[in-house]
Design a protein around this motif. Structure first.
Motif, PDB file in Angstrom:
ATOM      1  N   LEU A   1      43.722 -27.630 -50.267  1.00  0.00           N
ATOM      2  CA  LEU A   1      45.009 -27.240 -50.469  1.00  0.00           C
ATOM      3  C   LEU A   1      45.461 -28.045 -48.829  1.00  0.00           C
ATOM      4  O   LEU A   1      44.170 -27.829 -48.635  1.00  0.00           O
ATOM      5  CB  LEU A   1      45.517 -25.246 -50.157  1.00  0.00           C
ATOM      6  N   HIS A   2      46.573 -28.519 -48.720  1.00  0.00           N
ATOM      7  CA  HIS A   2      47.293 -28.635 -47.335  1.00  0.00           C
ATOM      8  C   HIS A   2      48.640 -27.926 -47.982  1.00  0.00           C
ATOM      9  O   HIS A   2      48.987 -27.987 -49.016  1.00  0.00           O
ATOM     10  CB  HIS A   2      47.513 -30.685 -47.610  1.00  0.00           C
ATOM     11  N   PRO A   3      49.179 -27.926 -46.133  1.00  0.00           N
ATOM     12  CA  PRO A   3      50.900 -28.138 -46.367  1.00  0.00           C
ATOM     13  C   PRO A   3      51.603 -28.533 -46.681  1.00  0.00           C
ATOM     14  O   PRO A   3      51.247 -29.487 -47.478  1.00  0.00           O
ATOM     15  CB  PRO A   3      50.899 -28.126 -44.795  1.00  0.00           C
ATOM     16  N   GLY A   4      52.640 -27.303 -47.391  1.00  0.00           N
ATOM     17  CA  GLY A   4      53.267 -28.222 -48.742  1.00  0.00           C
ATOM     18  C   GLY A   4      53.041 -27.204 -49.933  1.00  0.00           C
ATOM     19  O   GLY A   4      52.967 -26.551 -49.587  1.00  0.00           O
ATOM     20  N   ALA A   5      54.535 -27.114 -50.757  1.00  0.00           N
ATOM     21  CA  ALA A   5      54.713 -26.364 -52.427  1.00  0.00           C
ATOM     22  C   ALA A   5      52.911 -26.421 -52.327  1.00  0.00           C
ATOM     23  O   ALA A   5      52.895 -27.878 -53.043  1.00  0.00           O
ATOM     24  CB  ALA A   5      55.502 -26.817 -53.112  1.00  0.00           C
ATOM     25  N   GLU A   6      52.047 -25.424 -52.797  1.00  0.00           N
ATOM     26  CA  GLU A   6      50.899 -24.409 -53.378  1.00  0.00           C
ATOM     27  C   GLU A   6      50.919 -25.496 -54.939  1.00  0.00           C
ATOM     28  O   GLU A   6      50.558 -25.863 -55.615  1.00  0.00           O
ATOM     29  CB  GLU A   6      50.528 -24.227 -53.383  1.00  0.00           C
ATOM     30  N   ASP A   7      52.679 -25.465 -55.189  1.00  0.00           N
ATOM     31  CA  ASP A   7      52.446 -25.553 -57.252  1.00  0.00           C
ATOM     32  C   ASP A   7      52.700 -26.839 -57.341  1.00  0.00           C
ATOM     33  O   ASP A   7      52.777 -27.453 -58.636  1.00  0.00           O
ATOM     34  CB  ASP A   7      53.471 -24.062 -57.262  1.00  0.00           C
ATOM     35  N   LEU A   8      52.780 -27.008 -56.044  1.00  0.00           N
ATOM     36  CA  LEU A   8      53.367 -28.699 -57.373  1.00  0.00           C
ATOM     37  C   LEU A   8      52.078 -29.412 -56.416  1.00  0.00           C
ATOM     38  O   LEU A   8      52.660 -30.965 -57.186  1.00  0.00           O
ATOM     39  CB  LEU A   8      54.997 -29.621 -56.209  1.00  0.00           C
ATOM     40  N   GLN A   9      51.200 -29.291 -56.059  1.00  0.00           N
ATOM     41  CA  GLN A   9      50.391 -30.357 -55.147  1.00  0.00           C
ATOM     42  C   GLN A   9      49.403 -30.306 -56.991  1.00  0.00           C
ATOM     43  O   GLN A   9      49.075 -31.587 -57.088  1.00  0.00           O
ATOM     44  CB  GLN A   9      49.340 -29.507 -54.194  1.00  0.00           C
ATOM     45  N   THR A  10      49.127 -29.721 -57.643  1.00  0.00           N
ATOM     46  CA  THR A  10      48.352 -29.535 -58.992  1.00  0.00           C
ATOM     47  C   THR A  10      49.391 -31.033 -60.049  1.00  0.00           C
ATOM     48  O   THR A  10      48.993 -31.696 -60.365  1.00  0.00           O
ATOM     49  CB  THR A  10      48.301 -27.917 -59.417  1.00  0.00           C
ATOM     50  N   ILE A  11      50.960 -30.617 -59.690  1.00  0.00           N
ATOM     51  CA  ILE A  11      51.548 -31.340 -60.974  1.00  0.00           C
ATOM     52  C   ILE A  11      51.847 -32.936 -60.117  1.00  0.00           C
ATOM     53  O   ILE A  11      51.804 -33.512 -60.432  1.00  0.00           O
ATOM     54  CB  ILE A  11      52.924 -31.238 -60.473  1.00  0.00           C
ATOM     55  N   GLN A  12      51.540 -33.496 -58.955  1.00  0.00           N
ATOM     56  CA  GLN A  12      52.113 -34.661 -58.277  1.00  0.00           C
ATOM     57  C   GLN A  12      50.623 -34.946 -58.421  1.00  0.00           C
ATOM     58  O   GLN A  12      50.849 -36.143 -57.856  1.00  0.00           O
ATOM     59  CB  GLN A  12      52.684 -34.260 -56.914  1.00  0.00           C
ATOM     60  N   GLU A  13      49.846 -34.754 -57.251  1.00  0.00           N
ATOM     61  CA  GLU A  13      48.559 -35.666 -57.115  1.00  0.00           C
ATOM     62  C   GLU A  13      47.054 -35.513 -57.656  1.00  0.00           C
ATOM     63  O   GLU A  13      47.286 -34.101 -58.708  1.00  0.00           O
ATOM     64  CB  GLU A  13      48.676 -34.625 -55.288  1.00  0.00           C
ATOM     65  N   SER A  14      47.572 -36.577 -57.991  1.00  0.00           N
ATOM     66  CA  SER A  14      45.841 -36.369 -59.023  1.00  0.00           C
ATOM     67  C   SER A  14      44.219 -36.170 -58.359  1.00  0.00           C
ATOM     68  O   SER A  14      44.409 -35.623 -57.257  1.00  0.00           O
ATOM     69  CB  SER A  14      45.505 -37.689 -58.872  1.00  0.00           C
ATOM     70  N   VAL A  15      43.928 -35.432 -58.980  1.00  0.00           N
ATOM     71  CA  VAL A  15      41.946 -34.985 -58.824  1.00  0.00           C
ATOM     72  C   VAL A  15      41.486 -35.580 -57.906  1.00  0.00           C
ATOM     73  O   VAL A  15      40.556 -35.396 -56.937  1.00  0.00           O
ATOM     74  CB  VAL A  15      40.988 -34.346 -59.798  1.00  0.00           C
ATOM     75  N   PRO A  16      41.607 -36.775 -57.849  1.00  0.00           N
ATOM     76  CA  PRO A  16      40.684 -37.864 -57.073  1.00  0.00           C
ATOM     77  C   PRO A  16      41.477 -38.015 -55.593  1.00  0.00           C
ATOM     78  O   PRO A  16      41.020 -37.472 -54.678  1.00  0.00           O
ATOM     79  CB  PRO A  16      41.144 -39.135 -57.621  1.00  0.00           C
ATOM     80  N   GLN A  17      42.939 -37.926 -55.639  1.00  0.00           N
ATOM     81  CA  GLN A  17      43.750 -37.594 -54.487  1.00  0.00           C
ATOM     82  C   GLN A  17      43.275 -36.724 -53.910  1.00  0.00           C
ATOM     83  O   GLN A  17      43.281 -36.474 -52.627  1.00  0.00           O
ATOM     84  CB  GLN A  17      44.883 -37.395 -54.398  1.00  0.00           C
ATOM     85  N   ARG A  18      43.315 -35.222 -54.454  1.00  0.00           N
ATOM     86  CA  ARG A  18      43.323 -34.337 -53.603  1.00  0.00           C
ATOM     87  C   ARG A  18      41.298 -34.443 -52.861  1.00  0.00           C
ATOM     88  O   ARG A  18      41.874 -33.025 -52.265  1.00  0.00           O
ATOM     89  CB  ARG A  18      43.541 -32.784 -55.117  1.00  0.00           C
ATOM     90  N   THR A  19      40.865 -34.918 -53.534  1.00  0.00           N
ATOM     91  CA  THR A  19      39.232 -34.688 -53.743  1.00  0.00           C
ATOM     92  C   THR A  19      39.215 -35.298 -51.608  1.00  0.00           C
ATOM     93  O   THR A  19      38.293 -35.116 -51.149  1.00  0.00           O
ATOM     94  CB  THR A  19      38.783 -35.187 -54.382  1.00  0.00           C
ATOM     95  N   ILE A  20      40.095 -36.922 -52.360  1.00  0.00           N
ATOM     96  CA  ILE A  20      40.219 -37.784 -50.771  1.00  0.00           C
ATOM     97  C   ILE A  20      40.302 -36.523 -49.427  1.00  0.00           C
ATOM     98  O   ILE A  20      39.361 -36.521 -48.774  1.00  0.00           O
ATOM     99  CB  ILE A  20      40.753 -38.247 -51.227  1.00  0.00           C
ATOM    100  N   LEU A  21      41.704 -35.599 -50.378  1.00  0.00           N
ATOM    101  CA  LEU A  21      42.125 -34.367 -49.039  1.00  0.00           C
ATOM    102  C   LEU A  21      41.231 -33.626 -48.441  1.00  0.00           C
ATOM    103  O   LEU A  21      40.699 -33.161 -47.699  1.00  0.00           O
ATOM    104  CB  LEU A  21      44.136 -34.199 -49.344  1.00  0.00           C
ATOM    105  N   ALA A  22      40.471 -33.125 -49.529  1.00  0.00           N
ATOM    106  CA  ALA A  22      39.344 -32.393 -49.312  1.00  0.00           C
ATOM    107  C   ALA A  22      38.302 -32.249 -48.884  1.00  0.00           C
ATOM    108  O   ALA A  22      37.847 -31.501 -47.970  1.00  0.00           O
ATOM    109  CB  ALA A  22      39.627 -32.021 -51.323  1.00  0.00           C
ATOM    110  N   ILE A  23      37.890 -33.527 -48.733  1.00  0.00           N
ATOM    111  CA  ILE A  23      37.097 -33.936 -47.846  1.00  0.00           C
ATOM    112  C   ILE A  23      37.174 -34.785 -46.618  1.00  0.00           C
ATOM    113  O   ILE A  23      36.428 -34.345 -45.386  1.00  0.00           O
ATOM    114  CB  ILE A  23      36.097 -35.598 -48.638  1.00  0.00           C
TER     115      ILE A  23
END
Length: 437
Positions: free
Chosen positions: A100-122
């Motif tokens: 997770l990052h700052p911003g609408a939590e519920d929309l991150q799952t919808i708008q961001e792909s898992v690869p993109q979210r994994t990069i941000l998690a790194i």
């Protein structure tokens, strides 16, 4: 025209280059072959509260060999002088959300792909490490499934910088419960941020799947929406005591544990009776729940920083009032929990607020009733116990892993110096030092 696929490919390359360049302060992915002595003006024994002046730590490979005001300096030793700072064990955050990052939590799952979210998690993992947090418990990927398994494994293999991780994959919730994409058009079938399990049998099946995918522990949402009814705090429970007991027994069958999101009663009591490892958030606990937690050594993880952040960043004045009311309740109940002897572990719930800033949790725990030493113990010794690494991390002792940080100033006099980390070592590898340019 730049396609979405090209955009994410470019983003991936840019992020990886940033990680490689900014992570260059780590000299190698393996500990130094020669011994290292860290020297500073002070060293805190977090178990006793004794401050050594000066303080030194001798390390060989990934382990601590000796600790004291003066240690051996064997031939070939590398001396790292950290000046007017305090040596401490690496900090431990028992409640983070790397995905997770700052911003609408519920929309991150919808708008961001898992690869993109994994990069941000790194990137988030690296930011947390550089802030002095050398171990963390990732409390659910919020819809990214078992992607945290890959992040944990890459860190363990030395491929990317980050804290030691205990991971849970997706959290588990009931159909229509907490994090189940409520409020959307049902025909769109918006995915939940949690994995659904209804009843004991489904819970057991989902738990087995989570462990198959690499989970270290299980995260369960035990309470749903928080509300005030007739002036009283009334969170809705999601699983019965019997269902939670089945979950705990299934995890224990393979030597693992369950943590619950539980803000109040009766859900917190059901969790304590079932024997969970921690009750996270714990806004309000009954006397019986506190007694059980003390007797069974079940940790409360208060997560004040996220409450403060939501209060300060509410989308409307009405929501700000509600968040402030919840925080005020939490503070008054926290003081009761301290008086009752409830074990405490530090957890910030970072993700909705920026990673690498969660040392704020120490400041708030002290502000709301803990001594600086007790707060430090919550974020070191107690965190190690909760994560199952007691005897390995959480203190500076011979035989322990070389997870060492240094901060400017004395944290027993000013806890806010934990926001001023000048040195980070994990497993004998230096990741941050003012000696390194």
């Amino acid at each position: 025209m730049i396609t979405k696929r090209c955009f994410f490919a470019a983003l991936t390359l840019a992020v990886l280059l940033r990680i490689l360049v900014s992570g260059a302060s780590a000299q190698s992915a393996i500990p130094s072959p020669h011994p290292i002595v860290l020297h500073a003006a002070r060293l805190l024994d977090v178990e006793s509260g004794r401050m050594m002046t000066p303080g030194e730590v001798l390390l060989q490979g990934e382990r601590i060999v000796e600790v004291g005001s003066g240690v051996k300096h064997p031939p070939g030793v590398e001396n790292i002088d950290l000046g007017d700072s305090t040596l401490l064990p690496g900090l431990i955050d028992a409640h983070v959300h790397l995905f997770l990052h700052p911003g609408a939590e519920d929309l991150q799952t919808i708008q961001e792909s898992v690869p993109q979210r994994t990069i941000l998690a790194i990137l988030a993992a690296r930011d947390d490490l550089m802030a002095g947090f050398t171990a963390e418990r990732d409390m659910g990927t919020e819809g990214a499934g078992a992607a945290d398994t890959a992040v944990r494994n890459a860190i363990d293999q030395g491929l990317i910088p980050g804290p030691r991780l205990r991971i849970s994959g997706n959290a588990i919730s009931i159909l229509g419960g907490h994090e189940d994409a409520l409020g959307y058009n049902p025909d769109l079938r918006v995915p939940s941020n949690a994995t659904s399990a209804n009843g004991a049998a489904e819970l057991v099946n989902v738990i087995r799947e989570q462990f198959k995918e690499g989970g270290d522990f299980i995260k369960i949402y035990e309470t749903g929406e928080d509300a005030f009814l007739n002036g009283r705090f009334s969170p809705v429970y999601q699983y019965t005591e019997q269902e939670l007991t089945a979950a705990v027994k299934e995890a224990e069958r393979v030597g693992k544990r369950v943590a619950v999101h539980a803000t109040g009663e009766p859900g917190a009591l059901y969790a304590a009776r079932a024997g969970v490892a921690s009750i996270d958030h714990a806004y309000q606990l009954s006397d019986e729940t506190m007694r059980l937690m003390r007797e069974k050594q079940i940790f409360a993880v208060p997560t004040f920083t996220i409450s403060e952040y939501f209060s300060d960043h509410a989308p409307s004045p009405e929501q700000a009032i509600r968040e402030r009311r919840l925080l005020d309740l939490h503070v008054s109940e926290f003081r009761k929990q301290l008086a009752a002897g409830v074990p405490m572990a530090l957890g910030s719930d970072t993700g909705p607020f920026p990673h690498g800033t969660q040392a704020r949790e120490f400041i708030l725990m002290v502000k709301y009733g803990m001594t600086p030493l007790a707060a430090l113990q919550a974020g070191t010794i107690n965190g190690a116990k909760l994560l199952g690494w007691q005897g390995q991390i959480g203190a500076l002792k011979p035989g322990y892993l070389g997870d060492v940080i240094a901060v400017s100033g004395n944290p027993l006099e000013d806890i806010s110096v934990l926001q001023k980390v000048v040195f980070v070592m994990k497993g004998g590898i230096v990741y941050r030092s003012r000696n390194l340019k």
